[in-house]
Design a protein around this motif. Structure first.
Motif, PDB file in Angstrom:
ATOM      1  N   PRO A   1      51.386 -45.596 150.042  1.00  0.00           N
ATOM      2  CA  PRO A   1      49.912 -45.588 149.968  1.00  0.00           C
ATOM      3  C   PRO A   1      49.263 -46.687 150.786  1.00  0.00           C
ATOM      4  O   PRO A   1      48.240 -46.466 151.432  1.00  0.00           O
ATOM      5  CB  PRO A   1      49.646 -45.757 148.467  1.00  0.00           C
ATOM      6  N   GLU A   2      49.857 -47.894 150.791  1.00  0.00           N
ATOM      7  CA  GLU A   2      49.253 -48.983 151.560  1.00  0.00           C
ATOM      8  C   GLU A   2      49.420 -48.789 153.061  1.00  0.00           C
ATOM      9  O   GLU A   2      48.760 -49.459 153.858  1.00  0.00           O
ATOM     10  CB  GLU A   2      49.859 -50.325 151.138  1.00  0.00           C
ATOM     11  N   ARG A   3      50.311 -47.882 153.473  1.00  0.00           N
ATOM     12  CA  ARG A   3      50.529 -47.616 154.905  1.00  0.00           C
ATOM     13  C   ARG A   3      49.544 -46.582 155.426  1.00  0.00           C
ATOM     14  O   ARG A   3      49.395 -46.409 156.635  1.00  0.00           O
ATOM     15  CB  ARG A   3      51.974 -47.142 155.098  1.00  0.00           C
ATOM     16  N   GLN A   4      48.863 -45.898 154.525  1.00  0.00           N
ATOM     17  CA  GLN A   4      47.886 -44.899 154.924  1.00  0.00           C
ATOM     18  C   GLN A   4      46.592 -45.597 155.333  1.00  0.00           C
ATOM     19  O   GLN A   4      46.525 -46.814 155.413  1.00  0.00           O
ATOM     20  CB  GLN A   4      47.629 -43.916 153.770  1.00  0.00           C
TER      21      GLN A   4
ATOM     22  N   LEU B   1      45.540 -52.788 152.919  1.00  0.00           N
ATOM     23  CA  LEU B   1      46.595 -53.403 152.127  1.00  0.00           C
ATOM     24  C   LEU B   1      47.787 -53.743 153.014  1.00  0.00           C
ATOM     25  O   LEU B   1      48.130 -52.994 153.932  1.00  0.00           O
ATOM     26  CB  LEU B   1      47.032 -52.470 150.999  1.00  0.00           C
ATOM     27  N   GLN B   2      48.411 -54.865 152.742  1.00  0.00           N
ATOM     28  CA  GLN B   2      49.512 -55.322 153.581  1.00  0.00           C
ATOM     29  C   GLN B   2      50.743 -54.434 153.415  1.00  0.00           C
ATOM     30  O   GLN B   2      50.978 -53.847 152.365  1.00  0.00           O
ATOM     31  CB  GLN B   2      49.872 -56.764 153.215  1.00  0.00           C
ATOM     32  N   TRP B   3      51.520 -54.360 154.478  1.00  0.00           N
ATOM     33  CA  TRP B   3      52.801 -53.656 154.431  1.00  0.00           C
ATOM     34  C   TRP B   3      53.865 -54.640 154.003  1.00  0.00           C
ATOM     35  O   TRP B   3      53.832 -55.815 154.373  1.00  0.00           O
ATOM     36  CB  TRP B   3      53.122 -53.056 155.790  1.00  0.00           C
ATOM     37  N   SER B   4      54.823 -54.168 153.242  1.00  0.00           N
ATOM     38  CA  SER B   4      55.768 -55.084 152.629  1.00  0.00           C
ATOM     39  C   SER B   4      57.130 -54.428 152.505  1.00  0.00           C
ATOM     40  O   SER B   4      57.359 -53.317 153.006  1.00  0.00           O
ATOM     41  CB  SER B   4      55.250 -55.498 151.244  1.00  0.00           C
ATOM     42  N   VAL B   5      58.036 -55.125 151.819  1.00  0.00           N
ATOM     43  CA  VAL B   5      59.349 -54.552 151.514  1.00  0.00           C
ATOM     44  C   VAL B   5      59.181 -53.240 150.762  1.00  0.00           C
ATOM     45  O   VAL B   5      59.901 -52.269 151.001  1.00  0.00           O
ATOM     46  CB  VAL B   5      60.171 -55.559 150.684  1.00  0.00           C
ATOM     47  N   ALA B   6      58.206 -53.208 149.852  1.00  0.00           N
ATOM     48  CA  ALA B   6      57.966 -51.993 149.068  1.00  0.00           C
ATOM     49  C   ALA B   6      57.582 -50.824 149.968  1.00  0.00           C
ATOM     50  O   ALA B   6      57.898 -49.665 149.658  1.00  0.00           O
ATOM     51  CB  ALA B   6      56.874 -52.250 148.028  1.00  0.00           C
TER      52      ALA B   6
ATOM     53  N   TYR C   1      59.783 -47.404 149.990  1.00  0.00           N
ATOM     54  CA  TYR C   1      59.111 -46.105 149.790  1.00  0.00           C
ATOM     55  C   TYR C   1      59.559 -45.123 150.872  1.00  0.00           C
ATOM     56  O   TYR C   1      59.905 -43.970 150.588  1.00  0.00           O
ATOM     57  CB  TYR C   1      57.596 -46.293 149.840  1.00  0.00           C
ATOM     58  N   GLY C   2      59.530 -45.572 152.134  1.00  0.00           N
ATOM     59  CA  GLY C   2      59.951 -44.701 153.219  1.00  0.00           C
ATOM     60  C   GLY C   2      61.400 -44.271 153.088  1.00  0.00           C
ATOM     61  O   GLY C   2      61.761 -43.132 153.435  1.00  0.00           O
TER      62      GLY C   2
ATOM     63  N   LEU D   1      55.280 -36.567 143.139  1.00  0.00           N
ATOM     64  CA  LEU D   1      56.263 -37.561 142.726  1.00  0.00           C
ATOM     65  C   LEU D   1      55.753 -38.987 142.895  1.00  0.00           C
ATOM     66  O   LEU D   1      56.149 -39.882 142.151  1.00  0.00           O
ATOM     67  CB  LEU D   1      57.563 -37.372 143.514  1.00  0.00           C
ATOM     68  N   ASN D   2      54.886 -39.225 143.889  1.00  0.00           N
ATOM     69  CA  ASN D   2      54.405 -40.601 144.081  1.00  0.00           C
ATOM     70  C   ASN D   2      53.137 -40.899 143.288  1.00  0.00           C
ATOM     71  O   ASN D   2      52.557 -41.975 143.423  1.00  0.00           O
ATOM     72  CB  ASN D   2      54.184 -40.910 145.567  1.00  0.00           C
TER      73      ASN D   2
END
Length: 833
Positions: free
Chosen positions: A357-360, A498-503, A507-508, A541-542
């Motif tokens: 979601p934060e990558r969108q 929103l920042q991109w992170s390990v999460a 997710y990917g 699912l997400n």
């Protein structure tokens, strides 16, 4: 590199030594020339081109670059040469793209360099880093040694492959021969074709050729009137407008191992000969997870995990797949010599189901119409207060309410808590590292968002970025942007990035695993679209509400199954199922306080049928509520045990612990704790390692013979009622949610209707007023018309009167004469007149 080595203005015109009609004529190809020409980039590898220099080999065009297959002298080894795609509409765009390639080259060298194993990551040839910036080195035995020490030039053309040209300039031993120019291939229109141009180029280029630190622009300037031609050299950072005849040299590049295809092609085109087992799919994800783990241990993120970025050497071997394109987005900024920084990526042009979601795209908010910024040039941070104009700006003086602003800041940040590193329980709030877009600027938060009354208070880094062309960002100068300590802006919206992170990466990874398995489902429906149905499935699912509803029972079943497998029982189906009542920490504390000796604790067990019955029930719950999961079950041979473990792994990737409303018995799952979880090279127990260890464990689990009796016939699953209480409860919640949405929609429509009715009443009142005004005007008109008629009659009377006077005047003299004569006669007759 000093800027005085480049010239922004056109060099002074010099008379050409060639004839006007020959200056642009290419070298004539020799008899017997082949169709393919070889642009050698070093001793062993070349780019195949035609006689004009256009690449004729395999060349893939991406959003920001080209990937070209380069071939070895013996034509057995292939590598992939990645170069930037420099044909943007402005040179600022080209500068941005060129620097992204710089960043990728640096990231690849740091990640790959010195590694004994790069399993899971596409290997790069770090010894040939930025090879196109150096003069071509060829041995004296080489077939084209005459081009030794030549420089590679590239010309870009939209919709076509790049054009390459090797140029060599050297002085002859005899002075009368002067400069010799060689270029290749023979019919290439290279930018340097005569002595005048060569002298101009060499005069400036020789001063910098040993540094090669950045991309160089070569503009060919032609004068059609006097047939003079000049060139202009400049650095790409000078942001000059794009010209038609522009070449680039010293461009950055990366050389990767060549791979024949991607996972996206394999699945979309169904290229694999045989369907994979679940273990083979897990082998694939395990390999990719190893690459992801290496990135995270190097403090790097991939952030672009999707099937198109997973390449293979052997299509049928799941261990021969690797992550590619892992360097371009590994960092968010990259300082250059003059302080220019490539800012945060804001590209919102792509929406992929593989993105967290934060990558969108950013979250757009319209809950405020003004922002006040407090900035001191001696500080490395600034304060931003977002709210309504009336609360922040004095309406009479149109100035910032400084005392109110200071009160708000003090309420949010007291002197003992300046850095504000405390976490925020509200998942929707911005956190340290997140960004916010105000107009055409992007600010990065230094600490978590604070809310005071109805205002949002943010503490941001003083370094921020300005957006150009709606897609690139460059560091802004705060001293130029903020002339005073307090400044305000009117805004129509804010965009939260929103920042991109390990999460984001984990997710990917989960989305890739789901897509890989789902891609093995074969449908008989000619209209079946795997990508569309996959989007629907992962969208469910997400969902955080769905995760919160399904996770307690799914986790409870997972614990039961693993405990049963540890018991070495061969017939797991008939083992009693114990429902672990997982409660929130608050409920657990409350319950224990009421009765400390009570069994109603988080690990309380409640028997509910057998393991197989529980597995069927929960599988049915998922199949009935998530589109496409029935096809997913088919793809893994209708094995409910495998289905449960695999779905559980997917949930562990797609979600974070902070989304949980319950207390886990085991705290390792899901793999990520927060959405802003960052890399940590000193922490071996990172999320990628957790995922990798879990996959290893799953491979062992699914190979246990004890799970075989959990395989079912698909038709039995499809035809069973499966209306268990959890399903009914979930459907009730779903219907309740839909009803609430409809109610909210009706409220909105009611408000809209009332607004329309109000507008209609206003229009009706306005019309009535207009009618009354028209009636008054009509009455005034009638009155004026009557007055006009009266005045007209009076005018006629006056005219008649004047006419009468005129007649009398005209008759006045004769009348008096007759009167006098009559009077005389009467007098004579003694008659009294």
């Amino acid at each position: 590199m000093s800027s005085n080595l480049f010239f922004d203005d056109t060099f002074s015109n010099r008379k050409q030594e060639t004839k006007p009609n020959q200056q642009n004529q290419p070298n004539q190809p020799e008899e017997g020339d082949e169709q393919e020409y070889r642009i050698w980039i070093n001793e062993d590898y070349y780019i195949p081109v035609n006689a004009e220099g256009e690449c004729i080999g395999t060349c893939f065009e991406g959003a920001l670059g080209y990937v070209i297959k380069i071939i070895s002298r013996n034509e057995e080894t292939r590598f992939a040469l990645k170069i930037p795609k420099l044909h943007g509409d402005t040179e600022r765009e080209n500068f941005y793209i060129s620097n992204l390639m710089e960043k990728e080259s640096d990231a690849v060298r740091r990640i790959i360099g010195g590694q004994n194993s790069t399993q899971g990551l596409l290997n790069a040839q770090t010894l040939m880093e930025n090879i196109l910036r150096k003069p071509i080195k060829l041995s004296i035995e080489h077939e084209r040694y005459d081009l030794n020490e030549s420089q590679l030039f590239v010309k870009y053309q939209k919709g076509k492959k790049p054009i390459f040209c090797l140029v060599k300039i050297q002085h002859e031993e005899q002075e009368e021969q002067g400069i010799e120019i060689k270029y290749y291939p023979p019919r290439s229109y290279c930018p340097i074709k005569n002595r005048n141009i060569a002298e101009q180029f060499q005069e400036n280029f020789n001063q910098i050729k040993n540094q090669f630190q950045e991309t160089i622009i070569v503009d060919v300037i032609e004068d059609n009137n006097n047939s003079d031609t000049n060139i202009r050299l400049s650095r790409i950072r000078d942001l000059r407008e794009v010209t038609e005849n522009r070449w680039y040299t010293c461009i950055p590049s990366v050389i990767y191992d060549w791979k024949p295809g991607t996972l996206q092609e394999v699945i979309s085109r169904r290229q694999r000969q045989n369907r994979w087992s679940l273990q083979e799919h897990l082998d694939l994800i395990s390999t990719l997870c190893q690459g992801l783990r290496l990135l995270h241990e190097r403090n790097r993120l991939h952030t672009d995990l999707r099937p198109a970025n997973v390449v293979y050497g052997d299509m049928e071997n799941p261990r021969d797949y690797e992550l590619s394109d892992y360097g371009s987005l590994a960092e968010n900024s990259n300082p250059t010599e003059d302080g220019i920084i490539i800012g945060p990526v804001i590209l919102g042009e792509r929406s992929s189901p593989f993105y967290a979601p934060e990558r969108q795209s950013g979250r757009e908010l319209e809950s405020a119409n003004a922002v006040v910024i407090k900035y001191n040039q001696d500080s490395d941070y600034l304060y931003m207060i977002i709210g309504w104009r009336d609360d922040l700006i004095d309406s009479q003086t149109n100035q910032v309410k400084i005392q109110e602003i200071e009160r708000i800041i003090q309420a949010a940040y007291n002197q003992n808590d300046v850095n504000l590193g405390n976490s925020d329980n509200n998942q929707e709030n911005l956190r340290a590292g997140d960004r916010i877009q105000i107009k055409n600027y992007i600010f990065e938060l230094k600490s978590h968002e604070k809310n005071i009354e109805n205002k949002k208070v943010l503490k941001c880094n003083s370094v921020f970025w300005q957006i150009y062309h709606n897609k690139i960002t460059i560091k802004a100068n705060p001293s130029k942007e903020f002339q005073s300590e307090y400044q305000y802006f009117s805004i129509s919206r804010t965009v939260e990035l929103l920042q991109w992170s390990v999460a984001t990466d984990i997710y990917g990874l989960g989305a890739l695993a789901l897509y890989s398995v789902y891609g093995d489902y074969e449908s008989n429906d000619p209209n079946y679209n795997i990508d569309e149905t996959f989007k629907e499935m992962i969208s469910s699912l997400n969902s955080i509400p769905y995760f919160q509803k399904i996770w307690p029972e799914l986790e409870s079943l997972r614990i039961n199954l693993e405990d049963a497998l540890e018991s070495d029982e061969q017939n797991l189906a008939d083992i009693p199922y114990h429902n672990y009542t997982l409660t929130s920490p608050q409920e657990e504390t409350k319950t224990n306080n009421i009765n400390p000796n009570s069994e109603n604790q988080s690990d309380k067990q409640k028997k509910e049928g057998t393991l197989k019955e529980a597995t069927e029930r929960i599988s049915s719950l998922i199949i009935q509520t998530v589109p496409g999961t029935i096809n997913l079950l088919t793809a893994i041979d209708n094995h409910l045990g495998h289905f449960i473990f695999f779905i559980h792994f997917i949930f562990c990737c797609l979600h974070r612990k902070e989304n949980l409303e319950i207390q886990n018995r085991e705290g390792e799952l899901p793999f990520c704790t927060r959405r802003d979880e960052q890399t940590n090279e000193n922490n071996e127990n990172n999320a990628a390692k957790k995922a990798s260890d879990r996959i290893t464990q799953l491979i062992k689990i699914i190979n246990r013979d004890a799970l075989n009796n959990f395989q079912v016939i698909l038709n039995d699953t499809e035809q069973s009622p499966m209306q268990h209480e959890p399903v009914i409860r979930l459907e009730y919640q779903k219907l309740k949610s839909q009803l609430q949405e409809k109610k909210e929609e009706l409220i909105v429509r009611s408000d809209q209707l009332q607004e329309r009715e109000r507008e209609l009443n206003e229009a009706r009142n306005e019309l009535q007023q207009k009618e009354e005004e028209l009636e008054n005007i009509q009455q005034e008109y009638n009155l004026l018309n009557e007055r006009y008629e009266e005045s007209k009659n009076t005018e006629n009377q006056i005219i008649d009167y004047l006419d009468s006077i005129n007649i009398l005047q005209s008759l006045q003299t004769p009348f008096y004469q007759i009167k006098n004569k009559l009077k005389s006669i009467l007098n004579q007759s003694e008659i009294d007149l």
